[in-house]
Write a protein that holds these residues in place. Sequence first.
Motif, mmCIF file in Angstrom:
data_model
loop_
_atom_site.group_PDB
_atom_site.id
_atom_site.type_symbol
_atom_site.label_atom_id
_atom_site.label_comp_id
_atom_site.label_asym_id
_atom_site.label_seq_id
_atom_site.Cartn_x
_atom_site.Cartn_y
_atom_site.Cartn_z
ATOM 1 N N ILE A 100 -4.851 -17.810 14.590
ATOM 2 C CA ILE A 100 -3.932 -17.126 13.687
ATOM 3 C C ILE A 100 -4.493 -17.181 12.273
ATOM 4 C CG2 ILE A 100 -1.610 -17.139 12.709
ATOM 5 C CD1 ILE A 100 -0.836 -18.612 15.401
ATOM 6 N N ILE A 101 -4.625 -16.032 11.639
ATOM 7 C CA ILE A 101 -5.041 -15.943 10.242
ATOM 8 C C ILE A 101 -3.878 -15.354 9.448
ATOM 9 C CG2 ILE A 101 -6.618 -14.869 8.600
ATOM 10 C CD1 ILE A 101 -8.782 -14.902 10.718
ATOM 11 N N ASP A 102 -3.385 -16.123 8.503
ATOM 12 C CA ASP A 102 -2.246 -15.744 7.670
ATOM 13 C C ASP A 102 -2.777 -15.358 6.288
ATOM 14 O OD1 ASP A 102 0.169 -15.522 6.320
ATOM 15 O OD2 ASP A 102 0.585 -17.680 6.308
ATOM 16 N N LEU A 140 -7.093 -13.376 18.850
ATOM 17 C CA LEU A 140 -6.896 -13.566 17.408
ATOM 18 C C LEU A 140 -5.838 -12.608 16.893
ATOM 19 C CD1 LEU A 140 -9.457 -14.243 14.679
ATOM 20 C CD2 LEU A 140 -8.125 -12.166 14.437
ATOM 21 N N ILE A 141 -5.018 -13.101 15.984
ATOM 22 C CA ILE A 141 -4.038 -12.264 15.298
ATOM 23 C C ILE A 141 -4.170 -12.500 13.801
ATOM 24 C CG2 ILE A 141 -2.234 -14.005 15.667
ATOM 25 C CD1 ILE A 141 -0.205 -11.671 15.726
ATOM 26 N N VAL A 142 -4.251 -11.416 13.047
ATOM 27 C CA VAL A 142 -4.321 -11.459 11.589
ATOM 28 C C VAL A 142 -3.020 -10.849 11.077
ATOM 29 C CG1 VAL A 142 -5.618 -10.784 9.537
ATOM 30 C CG2 VAL A 142 -6.823 -11.131 11.713
ATOM 31 N N LEU A 143 -2.262 -11.607 10.334
ATOM 32 C CA LEU A 143 -0.948 -11.129 9.914
ATOM 33 C C LEU A 143 -0.635 -11.602 8.518
ATOM 34 C CD1 LEU A 143 1.785 -13.185 11.872
ATOM 35 C CD2 LEU A 143 -0.523 -13.978 11.378
ATOM 36 N N GLY A 144 0.343 -10.934 7.907
ATOM 37 C CA GLY A 144 0.746 -11.339 6.574
ATOM 38 C C GLY A 144 1.212 -10.171 5.735
ATOM 39 N N ASP A 145 1.348 -10.447 4.443
ATOM 40 C CA ASP A 145 1.654 -9.423 3.452
ATOM 41 C C ASP A 145 0.324 -8.834 3.008
ATOM 42 O OD1 ASP A 145 2.267 -7.884 1.267
ATOM 43 O OD2 ASP A 145 3.299 -9.471 0.156
ATOM 44 N N PHE A 146 0.024 -7.628 3.479
ATOM 45 C CA PHE A 146 -1.266 -7.010 3.199
ATOM 46 C C PHE A 146 -1.280 -6.252 1.872
ATOM 47 C CE2 PHE A 146 -2.116 -8.209 7.417
ATOM 48 C CZ PHE A 146 -3.475 -8.078 7.656
ATOM 49 N N ASN A 147 -0.128 -6.019 1.290
ATOM 50 C CA ASN A 147 -0.060 -5.223 0.066
ATOM 51 C C ASN A 147 -0.828 -3.910 0.194
ATOM 52 O OD1 ASN A 147 1.660 -6.242 -2.048
ATOM 53 N ND2 ASN A 147 0.367 -8.066 -2.097
ATOM 54 N N ILE A 148 -0.811 -3.353 1.390
ATOM 55 C CA ILE A 148 -1.384 -2.035 1.679
ATOM 56 C C ILE A 148 -0.473 -1.367 2.707
ATOM 57 C CG2 ILE A 148 -3.362 -0.717 2.532
ATOM 58 C CD1 ILE A 148 -5.109 -3.193 1.960
ATOM 59 N N LEU A 220 -1.691 -7.716 13.085
ATOM 60 C CA LEU A 220 -2.859 -7.087 13.698
ATOM 61 C C LEU A 220 -3.370 -7.975 14.835
ATOM 62 C CD1 LEU A 220 -4.816 -6.068 10.452
ATOM 63 C CD2 LEU A 220 -2.897 -4.879 11.582
ATOM 64 N N VAL A 221 -3.477 -7.404 16.017
ATOM 65 C CA VAL A 221 -3.881 -8.182 17.194
ATOM 66 C C VAL A 221 -5.251 -7.737 17.683
ATOM 67 C CG1 VAL A 221 -1.508 -8.629 17.910
ATOM 68 C CG2 VAL A 221 -2.697 -6.609 18.783
ATOM 69 N N SER A 222 -5.996 -8.675 18.234
ATOM 70 C CA SER A 222 -7.317 -8.367 18.766
ATOM 71 C C SER A 222 -7.208 -7.563 20.054
ATOM 72 C CB SER A 222 -8.102 -9.658 19.018
ATOM 73 O OG SER A 222 -7.455 -10.434 20.012
ATOM 74 N N GLU A 223 -8.327 -7.004 20.482
ATOM 75 C CA GLU A 223 -8.343 -6.184 21.694
ATOM 76 C C GLU A 223 -7.853 -6.978 22.900
ATOM 77 O OE1 GLU A 223 -8.693 -3.038 24.182
ATOM 78 O OE2 GLU A 223 -8.968 -2.960 22.014
ATOM 79 N N SER A 224 -8.240 -8.245 22.990
ATOM 80 C CA SER A 224 -7.835 -9.040 24.147
ATOM 81 C C SER A 224 -6.342 -9.315 24.171
ATOM 82 C CB SER A 224 -8.604 -10.367 24.175
ATOM 83 O OG SER A 224 -8.259 -11.172 23.065
ATOM 84 N N LEU A 225 -5.697 -9.270 22.991
ATOM 85 C CA LEU A 225 -4.244 -9.501 22.919
ATOM 86 C C LEU A 225 -3.438 -8.222 23.060
ATOM 87 C CD1 LEU A 225 -3.911 -12.104 20.017
ATOM 88 C CD2 LEU A 225 -3.862 -12.532 22.482
ATOM 89 N N ARG A 226 -4.093 -7.097 22.906
ATOM 90 C CA ARG A 226 -3.367 -5.829 22.952
ATOM 91 C C ARG A 226 -2.580 -5.672 24.258
ATOM 92 N NH1 ARG A 226 -6.022 0.213 22.070
ATOM 93 N NH2 ARG A 226 -4.051 1.373 22.189
ATOM 94 N N ALA A 227 -3.205 -6.005 25.367
ATOM 95 C CA ALA A 227 -2.533 -5.859 26.662
ATOM 96 C C ALA A 227 -1.379 -6.842 26.831
ATOM 97 C CB ALA A 227 -3.544 -6.037 27.793
ATOM 98 N N ARG A 228 -1.382 -7.915 26.043
ATOM 99 C CA ARG A 228 -0.316 -8.906 26.136
ATOM 100 C C ARG A 228 0.878 -8.570 25.246
ATOM 101 N NH1 ARG A 228 -2.819 -14.646 24.992
ATOM 102 N NH2 ARG A 228 -0.579 -15.136 25.077
ATOM 103 N N CYS A 229 0.732 -7.576 24.371
ATOM 104 C CA CYS A 229 1.832 -7.203 23.481
ATOM 105 C C CYS A 229 2.933 -6.505 24.289
ATOM 106 C CB CYS A 229 1.334 -6.265 22.381
ATOM 107 S SG CYS A 229 0.315 -7.048 21.129
ATOM 108 N N VAL A 230 4.137 -7.010 24.181
ATOM 109 C CA VAL A 230 5.265 -6.393 24.890
ATOM 110 C C VAL A 230 6.273 -5.769 23.933
ATOM 111 C CG1 VAL A 230 5.014 -7.875 26.909
ATOM 112 C CG2 VAL A 230 6.473 -8.618 25.017
#
Length: 255
Positions: A100-102, A140-148, A220-230
């Motif tokens: 996890i990257i915050d 890997l998941i990258v999440l947070g306040d991106f200000n974009i 933002l989720v990695s390709e390997s996590l995409r299939a796990r997103c419900v």
Amino acid sequence: MKIISWNVNSLNVRLPHLQQWLAAFAPDVVALQETKLEDSRFPDTALAEAGYRSVFAGQKTYNGVAILSREAAQDVQIGIPGFEDEQKRVIAATVGGLRIIDLYVVNGQDVGTDKYAYKLRWLDAVHAWVQDELSRHPDLIVLGDFNIAPEARDTHDPAVWNDSHILTSTAERDALQRLLSLGLHDAFRLFPQEENAFSWWDYRQAGFRRNLGLRIDLTLVSESLRARCVAAGIDREPRTWDRPSDHAPAWVELA
């Protein structure tokens, strides 16, 4: 597994909101931004009583990030490796095998300013770091306040929030797209969503009541996590509470 990003805009003020929301929503991991607390004042004891362990990096008055999790975090990284920055805007950790990257991305003030140039340098450093993290942590998941705001539909008025405006400028959106091109996916857009769904509303001009918002809080989720997103979404409820943060929690659920 529910994973959340929330810019609380002062944990000192919003701790009761966070405690109430944790009890109701029951997330597994929460990435916080703008805690605005020195580490010695972080309420880790109160959050432990709510069932969460905390890792954090803060400073007085500004910035500050934290990761709360039911399971103890491992391999904690504070700051962007190799990028000198006194501002506490980044924390990463591994929880249950998930990296996890915050991020609390730089605002940038106005296009063409020194702070805008700093934002673009900062995003370049994040890109290089995330690329390395992905090579070692496929989940890997990258999440947070991106200000974009990623696209025109992520703004209440694309004519105002155009390619020359801060938070929606061409260079900022290009930097976000370069990050996505590493193999990340905007979890919110993996599912049908209502139109005019935002995560931030200015306190001024009745911004929330009039839904004059932006979607700048991303998961933002990695390709390997995409299939796990419900599922993925934004919880507007805390924005209706007394003395709220100007941001609402953005969440993603993994199977």
